[in-house]
Scaffold this motif. Structure first.
Motif, PDB file in Angstrom:
ATOM      1  N   GLY A   1       0.786  -1.223   0.000  1.00 37.41           N
ATOM      2  CA  GLY A   1       0.000   0.000   0.000  1.00 37.41           C
ATOM      3  C   GLY A   1       0.817   1.272   0.000  1.00 37.41           C
ATOM      4  O   GLY A   1       0.299   2.357   0.290  1.00 37.41           O
ATOM      5  N   VAL A   2       2.118   1.170  -0.338  1.00 39.40           N
ATOM      6  CA  VAL A   2       2.983   2.347  -0.326  1.00 39.40           C
ATOM      7  C   VAL A   2       3.026   2.967  -1.726  1.00 39.40           C
ATOM      8  O   VAL A   2       2.749   2.302  -2.720  1.00 39.40           O
ATOM      9  N   LYS A   3       3.390   4.259  -1.788  1.00 35.60           N
ATOM     10  CA  LYS A   3       3.476   4.960  -3.064  1.00 35.60           C
ATOM     11  C   LYS A   3       4.866   5.526  -3.336  1.00 35.60           C
ATOM     12  O   LYS A   3       5.113   6.049  -4.416  1.00 35.60           O
ATOM     13  N   GLY A   4       5.763   5.438  -2.357  1.00 40.18           N
ATOM     14  CA  GLY A   4       7.101   6.005  -2.527  1.00 40.18           C
ATOM     15  C   GLY A   4       7.140   7.436  -2.047  1.00 40.18           C
ATOM     16  O   GLY A   4       6.234   8.227  -2.322  1.00 40.18           O
ATOM     17  N   LEU A   5       8.204   7.785  -1.305  1.00 41.40           N
ATOM     18  CA  LEU A   5       8.250   9.141  -0.766  1.00 41.40           C
ATOM     19  C   LEU A   5       9.629   9.781  -0.826  1.00 41.40           C
ATOM     20  O   LEU A   5       9.783  10.960  -0.513  1.00 41.40           O
ATOM     21  N   GLY A   6      10.661   9.064  -1.236  1.00 41.31           N
ATOM     22  CA  GLY A   6      11.993   9.650  -1.265  1.00 41.31           C
ATOM     23  C   GLY A   6      12.151  10.766  -2.279  1.00 41.31           C
ATOM     24  O   GLY A   6      12.926  11.699  -2.077  1.00 41.31           O
ATOM     25  N   GLU A   7      11.393  10.705  -3.389  1.00 39.05           N
ATOM     26  CA  GLU A   7      11.497  11.725  -4.438  1.00 39.05           C
ATOM     27  C   GLU A   7      10.492  12.853  -4.233  1.00 39.05           C
ATOM     28  O   GLU A   7      10.830  14.031  -4.361  1.00 39.05           O
ATOM     29  N   VAL A   8       9.248  12.495  -3.936  1.00 41.80           N
ATOM     30  CA  VAL A   8       8.185  13.498  -3.910  1.00 41.80           C
ATOM     31  C   VAL A   8       8.431  14.565  -2.861  1.00 41.80           C
ATOM     32  O   VAL A   8       7.992  15.708  -3.016  1.00 41.80           O
ATOM     33  N   VAL A   9       9.167  14.246  -1.805  1.00 42.77           N
ATOM     34  CA  VAL A   9       9.418  15.240  -0.758  1.00 42.77           C
ATOM     35  C   VAL A   9      10.332  16.364  -1.244  1.00 42.77           C
ATOM     36  O   VAL A   9      10.397  17.420  -0.612  1.00 42.77           O
ATOM     37  N   HIS A  10      11.030  16.145  -2.349  1.00 41.71           N
ATOM     38  CA  HIS A  10      11.896  17.185  -2.919  1.00 41.71           C
ATOM     39  C   HIS A  10      11.152  18.030  -3.952  1.00 41.71           C
ATOM     40  O   HIS A  10      11.404  19.227  -4.086  1.00 41.71           O
ATOM     41  N   VAL A  11      10.242  17.389  -4.666  1.00 40.62           N
ATOM     42  CA  VAL A  11       9.545  18.075  -5.754  1.00 40.62           C
ATOM     43  C   VAL A  11       8.609  19.132  -5.163  1.00 40.62           C
ATOM     44  O   VAL A  11       7.850  18.861  -4.248  1.00 40.62           O
ATOM     45  N   GLY A  12       8.664  20.313  -5.680  1.00 41.54           N
ATOM     46  CA  GLY A  12       7.794  21.385  -5.212  1.00 41.54           C
ATOM     47  C   GLY A  12       8.429  22.318  -4.203  1.00 41.54           C
ATOM     48  O   GLY A  12       7.882  23.388  -3.915  1.00 41.54           O
ATOM     49  N   VAL A  13       9.587  21.962  -3.662  1.00 47.55           N
ATOM     50  CA  VAL A  13      10.220  22.814  -2.648  1.00 47.55           C
ATOM     51  C   VAL A  13      10.726  24.115  -3.274  1.00 47.55           C
ATOM     52  O   VAL A  13      10.468  25.214  -2.764  1.00 47.55           O
ATOM     53  N   ALA A  14      11.467  23.998  -4.369  1.00 45.06           N
ATOM     54  CA  ALA A  14      12.035  25.199  -4.996  1.00 45.06           C
ATOM     55  C   ALA A  14      10.955  26.186  -5.433  1.00 45.06           C
ATOM     56  O   ALA A  14      11.081  27.397  -5.165  1.00 45.06           O
ATOM     57  N   PRO A  15       9.876  25.761  -6.099  1.00 46.83           N
ATOM     58  CA  PRO A  15       8.859  26.753  -6.466  1.00 46.83           C
ATOM     59  C   PRO A  15       8.118  27.340  -5.275  1.00 46.83           C
ATOM     60  O   PRO A  15       7.705  28.509  -5.324  1.00 46.83           O
ATOM     61  N   ALA A  16       7.937  26.573  -4.210  1.00 48.02           N
ATOM     62  CA  ALA A  16       7.301  27.136  -3.018  1.00 48.02           C
ATOM     63  C   ALA A  16       8.143  28.292  -2.478  1.00 48.02           C
ATOM     64  O   ALA A  16       7.614  29.348  -2.085  1.00 48.02           O
ATOM     65  N   ILE A  17       9.461  28.108  -2.457  1.00 48.19           N
ATOM     66  CA  ILE A  17      10.360  29.172  -1.999  1.00 48.19           C
ATOM     67  C   ILE A  17      10.331  30.349  -2.974  1.00 48.19           C
ATOM     68  O   ILE A  17      10.255  31.518  -2.560  1.00 48.19           O
ATOM     69  N   ALA A  18      10.380  30.066  -4.264  1.00 46.15           N
ATOM     70  CA  ALA A  18      10.351  31.143  -5.258  1.00 46.15           C
ATOM     71  C   ALA A  18       9.058  31.943  -5.160  1.00 46.15           C
ATOM     72  O   ALA A  18       9.061  33.176  -5.278  1.00 46.15           O
ATOM     73  N   ASN A  19       7.948  31.255  -4.942  1.00 46.79           N
ATOM     74  CA  ASN A  19       6.666  31.947  -4.821  1.00 46.79           C
ATOM     75  C   ASN A  19       6.611  32.790  -3.545  1.00 46.79           C
ATOM     76  O   ASN A  19       6.013  33.872  -3.532  1.00 46.79           O
ATOM     77  N   ALA A  20       7.236  32.298  -2.485  1.00 52.98           N
ATOM     78  CA  ALA A  20       7.307  33.074  -1.255  1.00 52.98           C
ATOM     79  C   ALA A  20       8.182  34.314  -1.444  1.00 52.98           C
ATOM     80  O   ALA A  20       7.880  35.396  -0.909  1.00 52.98           O
ATOM     81  N   VAL A  21       9.253  34.166  -2.197  1.00 50.71           N
ATOM     82  CA  VAL A  21      10.123  35.310  -2.475  1.00 50.71           C
ATOM     83  C   VAL A  21       9.353  36.389  -3.239  1.00 50.71           C
ATOM     84  O   VAL A  21       9.482  37.594  -2.962  1.00 50.71           O
ATOM     85  N   PHE A  22       8.532  35.978  -4.198  1.00 55.98           N
ATOM     86  CA  PHE A  22       7.722  36.959  -4.922  1.00 55.98           C
ATOM     87  C   PHE A  22       6.742  37.661  -3.986  1.00 55.98           C
ATOM     88  O   PHE A  22       6.568  38.889  -4.038  1.00 55.98           O
ATOM     89  N   ASN A  23       6.082  36.887  -3.130  1.00 55.11           N
ATOM     90  CA  ASN A  23       5.133  37.475  -2.191  1.00 55.11           C
ATOM     91  C   ASN A  23       5.823  38.473  -1.261  1.00 55.11           C
ATOM     92  O   ASN A  23       5.252  39.493  -0.881  1.00 55.11           O
ATOM     93  N   ALA A  24       7.093  38.175  -0.925  1.00 55.18           N
ATOM     94  CA  ALA A  24       7.833  39.071  -0.038  1.00 55.18           C
ATOM     95  C   ALA A  24       8.301  40.329  -0.746  1.00 55.18           C
ATOM     96  O   ALA A  24       8.268  41.425  -0.174  1.00 55.18           O
TER      97      ALA A  24
END
Length: 731
Positions: free
Chosen positions: A692-715
């Protein structure tokens, strides 16, 4: 059979191999003590393209301790047979010391073998190589791309022309190197025609097969051993030239040879995440419902192999829209071949898509989470398949509540604390749920202890621990009575330790093998007239703490030890297997996340500090919560590096990597890492695999950089479309 009690799976347990690591008893590739081993140091090319005109080895050979210098003029010819089942990209893989061509700066052109490391190092510095140099092509923006791989549904161009809202955006993503703590290293020893290699690799089976084809020896004449990996992040997913060099040197000298790449050599001796030039055009209605996206992706590869990665799927399935076009073009350059790096393809695509979604949300005046909700698909629109599970809405809800998203001011540059501008951002991450064929041998001894052997690696996610948890529950044993052995090509084969597939693939094989052994024991007990379980339906028996008993009557039962001793059985054994993903698939399988970031940006200096991060994950069943949290922290830290720090710089005059060291290639340190929190949604995906697992070693990295970039824009109100985000871009 009755379901087994789950005592270990799901428990926040410490690593079973932790003591070995903190006491220094875990042996990594270069640490194995092999009698008679000598040392090898590679001489690498100082030009980016051309031919070798001469190699003067006289001074090196005259140096005390130097045994041999091997290069293209004196090396034996190697067969280099095709290896169709390998991770090698299409093309003609680099053939070490087989000709005088130089294809990239840093290519191995000679190797010095000496009795000591110091002698080999100094000997390598004495080798004089002369070249007929040519101007290398190393600039992604100046070279000619190959023909594209394309995808289309609907008519994206027509939809873009008629869209009420249109954006035409170009993003640039820098090359990233893995930089694991353990350098790549190989010890090679020939015993007649049999080769044993201790190698830093994420796939002992793949390294075995590559060595077999390069030297044209049977696979069963090659053994690859690698019980521990000191980090890799994808850099060990293929057999690199230095491993061939070590085996060649061992054959020529008749001595075991140890070869360790220097930190500098790892920048061109192994692969990297390739750089991208990525144009994205998108269209929507005035409520933000997407009508079209057109993706144009150029990515670097080497001139001799065509490396590609899964950069296209996210743009096809992440959001609902009727019209999509994609063109993915590798750009051949005079560089060494790239390789997969954590979240490969998906991480690069997510930065572009999720940044663009934030830009669209700002243009429309819509909350970024609400915009994503409005474009949530009901099925995978790339293939029409239903999602096995897709709980992104839950990720948004949980994440927004936990992170305090309601406190975000949608107006950029509106929140300030002294000299610091404060902003929040969010992004989605997705990664495919990979499953492939795997096997595991399970041995239950008469003393009630179990041994599990499988060729999988453990580069840090905790494979030893998670597989022990699965085995312990399936056999009804305690953790301390189960031993897992990994990293030996003599063990049952597994797929590469990468792509978040190990738990699903290898774990399912371990589960199958343990279930078989437990069934053997139950069948033995119910058929044994002397057993307290004689005649009990097998379906009514469970095992806990090494004791078989009736499910609703724990007092009626006996231990494995007594059962096997009475029946004169020294052990029970089974070969567990997992068939991998069915073909064709009936569902679309992905893991997801919503990643939230809060940053502070110095209004004068443009310095970015990440203050808080939260990841909420739909990753199926979590076998080991403590390890899962560790994976999330590691993935987020890596994403901070991608967003703000990591950038391989090439001197285009000669192809030299300027910052090939850990002083100038910046990675996050403790001072860069903020408060990090990970939340895993309860659930499982039984459509994906038995665990019942889906894998988590990769997905935890995906999306981090754009979340930070979007926060930088908001700031700041400044949109960064280049990675890493530098102070200069914000001033």
């Amino acid at each position: 059979m009755s379901p087994q009690p789950q005592a270990a799976v799901g428990a926040p347990l410490s690593r079973v191999d932790g003591r070995l690591k903190v006491t220094g008893k875990a042996q990594y590739a270069a640490e194995h003590d092999i009698d008679g081993a000598v040392h090898a140091v590679i001489v690498d090319a100082s030009i980016g393209r051309g031919r070798i005109t001469s190699i003067d080895t006289r001074a090196a050979l005259a140096h005390a301790g130097v045994l041999r210098v091997i290069h293209h003029s004196n090396a034996p010819k190697l067969p280099y047979r095709d290896n169709p089942g390998s991770n090698n990209p299409p093309g003609r893989r680099l053939r070490v010391f087989q000709d005088d061509k130089v294809l990239f700066h840093g290519q191995p052109v000679a190797v010095v073998i000496a009795t000591t490391l110091e002698a080999a190092q100094h000997g390598a510095s004495l080798v004089e190589v002369r070249y007929d140099a040519e101007q290398p092509s190393t600039d992604l923006y100046e070279a000619k791309p190959d023909k594209p791989t394309t995808y289309a549904r609907g008519d994206a161009e027509a939809a873009l022309r008629s869209a009420a809202v249109r954006l035409d955006l170009t993003y640039e993503l820098a090359r990233n190197h893995h930089n694991p703590m353990e350098p790549h290293a190989t010890i090679a020893r020939w015993d007649g025609d049999k080769l044993t290699v201790w190698d830093k690799t994420q796939w002992v089976v793949g390294t075995r097969d590559e060595l077999s084809t390069v030297f044209d020896v049977p696979k069963d004449s090659v053994r690859v051993i690698n019980p521990f990996v000191g980090g890799a992040f994808g850099s060990g997913l293929r057999c690199w030239p230095h491993t061939i060099v070590a085996a060649l040197a061992a054959r020529v000298t008749g001595r075991p040879v140890k070869l360790v790449l220097s930190r500098r050599q790892m920048y061109f001796g192994t692969g990297y995440r390739p750089s991208y030039a990525y144009r994205l055009r998108l269209g929507s209605d005035r409520r933000g419902r997407l009508t079209a996206m057109a993706h144009e992706m150029d990515s670097e590869t080497s001139s001799y192999e065509t490396f590609t990665e899964t950069v296209m799927p996210a743009g096809q399935m992440l959001y609902s829209m009727p019209n999509v076009s994609q063109a993915y073009r590798p750009v051949p350059l005079d560089v060494n071949t790239p390789i997969w790096m954590r979240g490969p393809g998906f991480a690069s695509a997510a930065f572009v898509i999720e940044s663009a979604m934030d830009e669209l949300a700002h243009k429309l005046g819509v909350d970024p989470i609400e915009l994503r909700r409005r474009n949530e698909p009901n099925e995978d629109e790339s293939n029409g398949l239903p999602f096995s599970t897709r709980r992104l809405r839950d990720c948004y809800t949980v994440g927004a509540r936990q992170f305090g998203w309601h406190r975000r001011n949608p107006k950029p540059r509106a929140r300030r604390e002294g000299d610091w501008l404060i902003g929040m951002g969010v992004a989605v991450g997705v990664y495919e749920t990979q499953r492939n064929q795997a096997q595991a041998r399970v041995h239950l001894d008469a003393d009630g202890t179990a041994l599990v052997e499988t060729a999988a690696s453990d580069m840090g996610p905790g494979t030893y621990t998670s597989q022990t948890q699965v085995a312990a529950d399936a056999l009804g044993l305690t953790l301390r009575t189960v031993t897992v052995r990994l990293g030996d090509s003599l063990f049952p084969p597994t797929p590469p330790h990468g792509g978040s597939q190990t738990m699903a693939s290898v774990g399912s094989a371990v589960l199958d093998g343990c279930n078989q052994v437990r069934r053997q024991a139950i069948e033995l007990a119910v058929g044994d007239r002397k057993s307290p379980l004689y005649g009990v339906p097998a379906a009514d028996i469970v095992v806990r703490g090494g004791r078989l008993h009736v499910k609703n009557n724990p007092a009626r039962g006996e231990t494995y030890r007594s059962l096997l001793a009475r029946n004169d059985r020294p052990h029970l054994e089974a070969l567990g297997s997992f068939a991998g993903a069915p073909s064709p698939e009936r569902h679309s399988f992905y893991a997801y996340n919503a990643t939230f970031a809060e940053v502070a940006v110095d209004a004068t200096l443009g310095l970015v500090r990440v203050r808080r991060m939260l990841g909420v994950y739909d990753a199926g069943r979590i076998i080991s919560p403590k390890l899962a949290e560790s994976q999330a922290i590691g993935g987020i830290v890596g994403g901070i590096g991608t967003a703000l720090l990591e950038h391989t710089v090439t001197d285009h005059r000669d192809g030299r990597i300027v910052n090939a060291n850990l002083a100038d290639y910046l990675v996050p340190v403790n001072a860069d890492v903020p408060e990090v929190k990970a939340i895993y949604l309860d659930g499982e995906d039984r459509e994906a695999d038995p665990l019942g697992v889906k894998g988590l070693g990769e997905v935890v990295h995906v999306g981090v950089a754009p979340a930070i970039a979007n926060a930088v824009f908001n700031a700041t109100g400044r949109r960064a479309r280049q990675l890493p985000i530098t102070a200069e871009a914000l001033l």
